[in-house]
Design a protein around this motif. Structure first.
Motif, PDB file in Angstrom:
ATOM      1  N   TYR A  88       1.422  -9.482   3.771  1.00  0.00           N
ATOM      2  CA  TYR A  88       2.538 -10.229   3.166  1.00  0.00           C
ATOM      3  C   TYR A  88       3.871  -9.712   3.687  1.00  0.00           C
ATOM      4  CZ  TYR A  88       5.973 -11.492  -0.385  1.00  0.00           C
ATOM      5  OH  TYR A  88       7.096 -11.946  -1.026  1.00  0.00           O
ATOM      6  N   ARG A  89       4.797 -10.651   3.921  1.00  0.00           N
ATOM      7  CA  ARG A  89       6.169 -10.325   4.291  1.00  0.00           C
ATOM      8  C   ARG A  89       7.111 -11.015   3.316  1.00  0.00           C
ATOM      9  NH1 ARG A  89       4.332  -6.757   6.396  1.00  0.00           N
ATOM     10  NH2 ARG A  89       4.344  -6.082   8.563  1.00  0.00           N
ATOM     11  N   PRO A  90       7.987 -10.269   2.661  1.00  0.00           N
ATOM     12  CA  PRO A  90       8.861 -10.879   1.662  1.00  0.00           C
ATOM     13  C   PRO A  90       9.861 -11.834   2.294  1.00  0.00           C
ATOM     14  CG  PRO A  90       9.514  -8.618   2.061  1.00  0.00           C
ATOM     15  CD  PRO A  90       8.237  -8.822   2.819  1.00  0.00           C
ATOM     16  N   PRO A  91      10.259 -12.893   1.585  1.00  0.00           N
ATOM     17  CA  PRO A  91      11.244 -13.838   2.131  1.00  0.00           C
ATOM     18  C   PRO A  91      12.638 -13.242   2.161  1.00  0.00           C
ATOM     19  CG  PRO A  91      10.693 -14.421  -0.124  1.00  0.00           C
ATOM     20  CD  PRO A  91       9.778 -13.296   0.253  1.00  0.00           C
ATOM     21  N   ASP A  92      13.545 -13.941   2.820  1.00  0.00           N
ATOM     22  CA  ASP A  92      14.928 -13.474   2.968  1.00  0.00           C
ATOM     23  C   ASP A  92      15.858 -14.030   1.895  1.00  0.00           C
ATOM     24  OD1 ASP A  92      14.283 -12.016   5.229  1.00  0.00           O
ATOM     25  OD2 ASP A  92      14.622 -13.715   6.564  1.00  0.00           O
ATOM     26  N   HIS A  93      15.320 -14.689   0.895  1.00  0.00           N
ATOM     27  CA  HIS A  93      16.155 -15.244  -0.173  1.00  0.00           C
ATOM     28  C   HIS A  93      15.342 -15.279  -1.462  1.00  0.00           C
ATOM     29  CE1 HIS A  93      13.877 -18.657   1.436  1.00  0.00           C
ATOM     30  NE2 HIS A  93      13.909 -19.129   0.213  1.00  0.00           N
ATOM     31  N   PHE A  94      16.030 -15.470  -2.569  1.00  0.00           N
ATOM     32  CA  PHE A  94      15.380 -15.545  -3.879  1.00  0.00           C
ATOM     33  C   PHE A  94      15.751 -16.857  -4.544  1.00  0.00           C
ATOM     34  CE2 PHE A  94      15.632 -15.134  -8.493  1.00  0.00           C
ATOM     35  CZ  PHE A  94      14.371 -14.650  -8.792  1.00  0.00           C
ATOM     36  N   HIS A  95      14.754 -17.473  -5.165  1.00  0.00           N
ATOM     37  CA  HIS A  95      14.999 -18.687  -5.937  1.00  0.00           C
ATOM     38  C   HIS A  95      14.119 -18.653  -7.185  1.00  0.00           C
ATOM     39  CE1 HIS A  95      14.324 -23.029  -7.029  1.00  0.00           C
ATOM     40  NE2 HIS A  95      15.637 -22.933  -7.041  1.00  0.00           N
ATOM     41  N   ASP A 140      13.939 -10.916 -12.961  1.00  0.00           N
ATOM     42  CA  ASP A 140      13.099 -11.280 -11.814  1.00  0.00           C
ATOM     43  C   ASP A 140      13.820 -11.011 -10.499  1.00  0.00           C
ATOM     44  OD1 ASP A 140      11.208 -12.071 -13.613  1.00  0.00           O
ATOM     45  OD2 ASP A 140      11.537 -14.225 -13.364  1.00  0.00           O
ATOM     46  N   LEU A 141      15.105 -11.326 -10.461  1.00  0.00           N
ATOM     47  CA  LEU A 141      15.885 -11.061  -9.252  1.00  0.00           C
ATOM     48  C   LEU A 141      15.924  -9.574  -8.951  1.00  0.00           C
ATOM     49  CD1 LEU A 141      17.831 -11.846  -6.971  1.00  0.00           C
ATOM     50  CD2 LEU A 141      19.693 -11.819  -8.653  1.00  0.00           C
ATOM     51  N   ALA A 142      16.123  -8.744  -9.979  1.00  0.00           N
ATOM     52  CA  ALA A 142      16.173  -7.301  -9.768  1.00  0.00           C
ATOM     53  C   ALA A 142      14.835  -6.773  -9.256  1.00  0.00           C
ATOM     54  CB  ALA A 142      16.556  -6.596 -11.075  1.00  0.00           C
ATOM     55  N   SER A 143      13.729  -7.301  -9.772  1.00  0.00           N
ATOM     56  CA  SER A 143      12.412  -6.874  -9.293  1.00  0.00           C
ATOM     57  C   SER A 143      12.207  -7.281  -7.841  1.00  0.00           C
ATOM     58  CB  SER A 143      11.317  -7.483 -10.173  1.00  0.00           C
ATOM     59  OG  SER A 143      11.414  -7.023 -11.501  1.00  0.00           O
ATOM     60  N   PHE A 144      12.635  -8.483  -7.492  1.00  0.00           N
ATOM     61  CA  PHE A 144      12.527  -8.943  -6.109  1.00  0.00           C
ATOM     62  C   PHE A 144      13.348  -8.056  -5.179  1.00  0.00           C
ATOM     63  CE2 PHE A 144      14.346 -11.410  -2.625  1.00  0.00           C
ATOM     64  CZ  PHE A 144      13.212 -11.929  -2.023  1.00  0.00           C
ATOM     65  N   LEU A 145      14.575  -7.720  -5.593  1.00  0.00           N
ATOM     66  CA  LEU A 145      15.450  -6.899  -4.758  1.00  0.00           C
ATOM     67  C   LEU A 145      14.885  -5.497  -4.578  1.00  0.00           C
ATOM     68  CD1 LEU A 145      18.906  -7.959  -6.253  1.00  0.00           C
ATOM     69  CD2 LEU A 145      17.903  -8.718  -4.103  1.00  0.00           C
ATOM     70  N   ALA A 146      14.310  -4.941  -5.656  1.00  0.00           N
ATOM     71  CA  ALA A 146      13.730  -3.608  -5.544  1.00  0.00           C
ATOM     72  C   ALA A 146      12.542  -3.616  -4.588  1.00  0.00           C
ATOM     73  CB  ALA A 146      13.303  -3.107  -6.923  1.00  0.00           C
ATOM     74  N   GLY A 147      11.716  -4.673  -4.654  1.00  0.00           N
ATOM     75  CA  GLY A 147      10.582  -4.755  -3.746  1.00  0.00           C
ATOM     76  C   GLY A 147      11.007  -4.907  -2.300  1.00  0.00           C
ATOM     77  N   ARG A 148      12.106  -5.603  -2.071  1.00  0.00           N
ATOM     78  CA  ARG A 148      12.586  -5.830  -0.707  1.00  0.00           C
ATOM     79  C   ARG A 148      13.552  -4.744  -0.252  1.00  0.00           C
ATOM     80  NH1 ARG A 148      16.191  -8.648   2.375  1.00  0.00           N
ATOM     81  NH2 ARG A 148      15.345  -9.997   3.992  1.00  0.00           N
ATOM     82  N   ASP A 149      13.888  -3.823  -1.173  1.00  0.00           N
ATOM     83  CA  ASP A 149      14.795  -2.711  -0.893  1.00  0.00           C
ATOM     84  C   ASP A 149      16.141  -3.222  -0.390  1.00  0.00           C
ATOM     85  OD1 ASP A 149      15.595  -0.105  -0.862  1.00  0.00           O
ATOM     86  OD2 ASP A 149      14.855   0.308   1.144  1.00  0.00           O
ATOM     87  N   CYS A 150      16.736  -4.138  -1.150  1.00  0.00           N
ATOM     88  CA  CYS A 150      18.053  -4.664  -0.798  1.00  0.00           C
ATOM     89  C   CYS A 150      18.814  -4.917  -2.098  1.00  0.00           C
ATOM     90  CB  CYS A 150      17.936  -5.948   0.026  1.00  0.00           C
ATOM     91  SG  CYS A 150      17.092  -7.293  -0.816  1.00  0.00           S
ATOM     92  N   GLY A 151      20.033  -5.384  -1.975  1.00  0.00           N
ATOM     93  CA  GLY A 151      20.853  -5.718  -3.130  1.00  0.00           C
ATOM     94  C   GLY A 151      21.340  -7.147  -3.012  1.00  0.00           C
ATOM     95  N   TRP A 194       7.263  -8.181  -5.648  1.00  0.00           N
ATOM     96  CA  TRP A 194       7.374  -7.012  -6.528  1.00  0.00           C
ATOM     97  C   TRP A 194       6.484  -5.879  -6.013  1.00  0.00           C
ATOM     98  CZ3 TRP A 194       2.994  -5.338  -9.198  1.00  0.00           C
ATOM     99  CH2 TRP A 194       3.186  -4.250 -10.046  1.00  0.00           C
ATOM    100  N   GLY A 195       5.244  -6.187  -5.637  1.00  0.00           N
ATOM    101  CA  GLY A 195       4.330  -5.157  -5.183  1.00  0.00           C
ATOM    102  C   GLY A 195       4.715  -4.540  -3.860  1.00  0.00           C
ATOM    103  N   TYR A 196       5.566  -5.219  -3.089  1.00  0.00           N
ATOM    104  CA  TYR A 196       5.955  -4.720  -1.769  1.00  0.00           C
ATOM    105  C   TYR A 196       6.749  -3.422  -1.862  1.00  0.00           C
ATOM    106  CZ  TYR A 196       7.175  -5.153   3.180  1.00  0.00           C
ATOM    107  OH  TYR A 196       7.298  -4.940   4.526  1.00  0.00           O
ATOM    108  N   ARG A 197       7.327  -3.137  -3.027  1.00  0.00           N
ATOM    109  CA  ARG A 197       8.068  -1.893  -3.177  1.00  0.00           C
ATOM    110  C   ARG A 197       7.134  -0.691  -3.285  1.00  0.00           C
ATOM    111  NH1 ARG A 197      10.565  -1.574  -9.212  1.00  0.00           N
ATOM    112  NH2 ARG A 197      11.372   0.321  -8.291  1.00  0.00           N
TER     113      ARG A 197
END
Length: 469
Positions: A230-237, A262-273, A87-90
C-alpha cells in the motif's frame, strides 16, 4: 518476518456507528431491491432485540417496532479500508490490503521502535478503539497464517514452533479453501486441517488442483505469499452524510470533531502536516458553503485542528439546512514537531505560542492577529513594525521595556533609583523628526522598573517612555 493481521468484522457497520450521536441505539444496514429489503448488518443493540443478518425488513418490522435503518454502501467499505491502511502506514512500511476487511502489517522491523509485541498490540487497540472500529488482531510468522487465524482467534501471537499445532486445529471451513474444496474435504470425513495435512501429498494432488497444496504450503510458510504494498495518497477527503437536516452550526461540531480526528490519523500515518484545508457544507439542491481554514505553519494535532476548524465554522450563517459535511486537504507539507521540554510543569495549563496564535486567528480573523519585527531605527517609537513591513533586523542588545507608551508621560517619582544609564539616542535628522534624548533604567519607590528619558542637556524633567514587566 512477523505479520500482524487486523481484521474488521463489522467494518460497514462501524463506518455508520462512528458518526452517530448514539451508537448504542438499534441500527440495521439494508441491502437488496426495494421489493425485498434484507438486513445486511445488525449492531449489538438490534441483535439483543432479536434481529439477525439475512432477515427481510418485513420480518424485522414484525419483530421490533422501533429501530434505525441505513443503506449498506459497499463503496464505503472500500473507502474506510483505505483510510485504515493510511492509519496503519505509520506503524509499518509494508501494509497490504489484499484481503477484504483486513490489514496486514509487517511488524518485525517495527518492534524496535514501538516496543515488544504486547505493548505494540495495546497501542494498536487503543487507537482503533478511539477511531471507532471493532477489530481482531493476530500475530503469526507469515501473512496468510495471520489472516486465517484471525477468523477464529483474537489476541493470538504464534511463533514458528507453535504454528503447525495452531493451524492443525482449524476447522476446514475456516482455512480459506474454496467452498467446493471445503465441501469435498467434509465429504471425505475430514474436519480439521491437521487431517488434510496428514494425507499423502500425491493422493491430494490427484483429487484436487495444485492450488490446494500451494494454499496449505503458504499457510505453513513453505511458499512465499506475494502481497501488494500500500502507498498512501497525496490528499485527504472525508465526508459525513446526515439522514436529517442540520440547521445549526453547533450541531455540526460532533461530525467535525470526527473528521478532524480522521485527518490527524491520516497525517500521522503519512508523516506530514496540513497547512490549509476546506470544509464543505453541502445543501440540498444548492451550492455548497465553503469554509476555508488556513494555518501559518503545518500542524497535525487533532485537538488543535478541531479548535481551528470550529473557530472558522461557528460564525458561519447557514443559508440552508446542511445535508453533509466534507473535509478536503490538498496541501500536506512536511511536518516538523516543535521542540518540547523533557520536564514540563502543569502541561494541562500550558499552551504553546503557535497554538495560541492559530486559535486567536480562528476566533478573531486573520487580520486581527499579527506580529512585530525590529526596525533599523534607534528612535524607540520607530524601532519596530508589523511583520511584512520594512526591513527586519535583530533586536537591540540592551534592555528594552516590554510595554512602550504611545505618548511619554511625566515621571511622578521625584527620587527614583537609577539602575543604568544614561544612554544617548540621537537620530532622525534626515526625516525632520530628529530626537536627542538621554535614557535611564530606573526603579521607582514602589518597586516598578521604568525606562525614562530627558531631552539632552535638560535634566530637570524626566519622562516615562516604557515599563518593564
Amino acid at each position: 518476518m512477523r505479520w500482524a493481521c487486523i481484521l474488521f468484522p463489522q467494518l460497514a457497520l462501524d463506518a455508520v456507528l462512528r458518526r452517530r450521536d448514539d451508537p448504542q441505539a438499534p441500527l440495521v444496514l439494508l441491502s437488496g431491491p426495494l421489493q425485498r429489503r434484507v438486513l445486511q448488518a445488525v449492531n449489538p443493540s438490534a441483535q439483543a432485540l432479536g434481529l439477525r443478518r439475512g432477515q427481510t425488513l418485513t420480518v424485522a418490522r414484525a419483530l421490533v417496532e422501533h429501530f434505525d435503518c441505513e443503506e449498506y454502501q459497499p463503496q464505503q467499505v472500500e473507502h474506510w479500508q483505505q483510510f485504515l491502511a493510511a492509519w496503519g502506514y505509520r506503524f509499518s512500511s509494508h501494509v497490504s490490503l489484499d484481503f477484504p476487511r483486513a490489514l496486514l502489517l509487517e511488524v518485525e522491523s517495527s518492534l524496535s521502535l514501538f516496543g515488544p509485541w504486547p505493548r505494540f498490540e495495546q497501542r494498536l487497540r487503543e487507537e482503533l478503539q478511539a477511531l471507532g472500529f471493532q477489530h481482531r488482531i493476530v500475530l503469526a510468522p507469515n501473512a496468510l497464517a495471520a489472516r486465517i487465524l484471525a477468523n477464529v482467534a483474537d489476541g493470538l501471537a504464534v511463533d514458528e514452533a507453535q504454528l503447525p499445532q495452531r493451524l492443525g486445529s482449524l476447522p476446514i471451513s475456516r482455512c480459506g479453501f474454496a467452498p467446493e474444496v471445503a465441501s469435498a474435504f467434509a465429504g471425505m470425513g475430514l474436519r480439521r486441517l491437521e487431517q488434510v495435512h496428514a494425507l499423502p501429498r500425491a493422493s491430494v494432488a490427484k483429487r484436487f488442483s495444485r492450488a490446494v497444496l500451494e494454499h496449505i504450503d503458504r499457510l505453513h510458510g513453505h511458499l512465499p505469499q506475494a502481497l501488494d504494498c500500500y502507498r498512501p495518497p497525496d490528499h485527504f477527503h472525508g465526508r459525513i452524510e446526515f439522514n436529517f437536516d442540520v440547521e445549526s452550526s453547533t450541531a455540526l461540531l460532533f461530525p467535525l470533531r470526527r473528521l478532524t480526528a480522521d485527518l490527524a490519523s491520516f497525517l500521522a500515518g503519512r508523516d506530514c502536516g496540513v497547512q490549509r484545508f476546506l470544509l464543505l457544507l453541502e445543501h440540498r439542491g444548492g451550492t455548497a458553503t465553503e469554509v476555508r481554514v488556513g494555518l501559518l505553519s503545518a500542524e497535525r494535532e487533532p485537538e488543535m485542528l478541531f479548535e481551528l476548524a470550529r473557530g472558522r465554522l461557528e460564525p458561519v450563517q447557514l443559508v440552508a439546512p446542511v445535508q453533509a459535511l466534507s473535509l478536503q486537504a490538498q496541501d500536506l507539507p512536511r511536518f516538523v514537531p516543535a521542540a518540547a521540554e523533557l520536564f514540563t510543569e502543569r502541561p494541562q495549563q500550558s499552551l504553546g505560542w503557535e497554538q495560541l496564535r492559530e486559535r486567536l486567528r480562528a476566533r478573531l480573523g486573520d487580520e486581527a492577529v499579527g506580529g512585530i519585527a525590529a526596525q533599523a531605527d534607534h528612535r524607540p517609537e520607530r524601532a519596530w513594525s508589523e511583520l511584512g513591513q520594512g526591513t527586519r533586523v535583530s533586536g537591540a542588545q540592551v534592555p528594552r521595556p516590554g510595554w512602550l507608551l504611545s505618548d511619554p508621560q511625566p515621571l511622578s517619582d521625584f527620587f527614583p533609583r537609577v539602575l543604568a544609564g544614561p544612554e544617548r539616542i540621537e537620530s532622525g535628522w534626515w526625516d525632520g523628526a530628529d530626537v536627542r534624548r538621554d535614557y535611564y533604567l530606573i526603579e521607582t519607590a514602589d518597586g516598578r522598573r521604568a525606562w525614562v528619558f530627558h531631552p539632552a542637556g535638560k535634566p530637570d524633567q524626566f519622562w516615562v517612555h516604557g515599563w518593564f514587566a
